[in-house]
Scaffold this motif. Sequence first.
Motif, PDB file in Angstrom:
ATOM      1  N   GLN A 292       0.830  -1.208   0.000  1.00 20.15           N
ATOM      2  CA  GLN A 292       0.000   0.000   0.000  1.00 20.15           C
ATOM      3  C   GLN A 292       0.864   1.258   0.000  1.00 20.15           C
ATOM      4  O   GLN A 292       0.548   2.228  -0.687  1.00 20.15           O
TER       5      GLN A 292
ATOM      6  N   ALA B 135       3.855   1.603  -1.250  1.00 23.71           N
ATOM      7  CA  ALA B 135       4.445   1.761  -2.582  1.00 23.71           C
ATOM      8  C   ALA B 135       3.428   2.363  -3.549  1.00 23.71           C
ATOM      9  O   ALA B 135       3.769   3.210  -4.378  1.00 23.71           O
ATOM     10  N   ARG B 136       2.173   1.951  -3.412  1.00 25.09           N
ATOM     11  CA  ARG B 136       1.131   2.494  -4.284  1.00 25.09           C
ATOM     12  C   ARG B 136       0.864   3.970  -3.970  1.00 25.09           C
ATOM     13  O   ARG B 136       0.787   4.803  -4.876  1.00 25.09           O
ATOM     14  N   LEU B 137       0.762   4.295  -2.692  1.00 26.43           N
ATOM     15  CA  LEU B 137       0.451   5.671  -2.301  1.00 26.43           C
ATOM     16  C   LEU B 137       1.606   6.627  -2.562  1.00 26.43           C
ATOM     17  O   LEU B 137       1.391   7.788  -2.902  1.00 26.43           O
ATOM     18  N   LEU B 138       2.836   6.163  -2.386  1.00 19.46           N
ATOM     19  CA  LEU B 138       4.003   7.026  -2.554  1.00 19.46           C
ATOM     20  C   LEU B 138       4.610   6.933  -3.947  1.00 19.46           C
ATOM     21  O   LEU B 138       5.623   7.565  -4.229  1.00 19.46           O
ATOM     22  N   ALA B 139       3.974   6.149  -4.806  1.00 13.58           N
ATOM     23  CA  ALA B 139       4.353   6.025  -6.216  1.00 13.58           C
ATOM     24  C   ALA B 139       5.808   5.624  -6.414  1.00 13.58           C
ATOM     25  O   ALA B 139       6.540   6.237  -7.178  1.00 13.58           O
ATOM     26  N   PHE B 140       6.239   4.586  -5.713  1.00 12.07           N
ATOM     27  CA  PHE B 140       7.552   4.023  -6.016  1.00 12.07           C
ATOM     28  C   PHE B 140       7.390   2.547  -6.334  1.00 12.07           C
ATOM     29  O   PHE B 140       6.433   1.912  -5.930  1.00 12.07           O
ATOM     30  N   LYS B 141       8.311   2.031  -7.105  1.00 14.36           N
ATOM     31  CA  LYS B 141       8.148   0.704  -7.675  1.00 14.36           C
ATOM     32  C   LYS B 141       8.849  -0.441  -6.945  1.00 14.36           C
ATOM     33  O   LYS B 141       8.629  -1.583  -7.313  1.00 14.36           O
TER      34      LYS B 141
END
Length: 71
Positions: free
Chosen positions: A31, A33-39
């Motif tokens: 979650q 990674a999705r919210l902070l836009a990193f892969k």
Amino acid sequence: MHSPSARLGHFPITLFASVMGLSGLALAWKQAARLLAFKPDIHLLFAVLAGLVFIVLAGVYLLKLLRHRAQ
């Protein structure tokens, strides 16, 4: 000093909570990674680790069932 077999009879069921904790950590990282836009797929590492810990603990408990049924 207790033998390994005697210690197996007292192996705590509460160790399965560690699997739940690792699974929750995997979900939290996914979650984040999705919210902070990193892969980085670090959540996959925690998910695999949770699965491995579960398999090991299940194996130990199967052994406990076979050797120390009364406990």
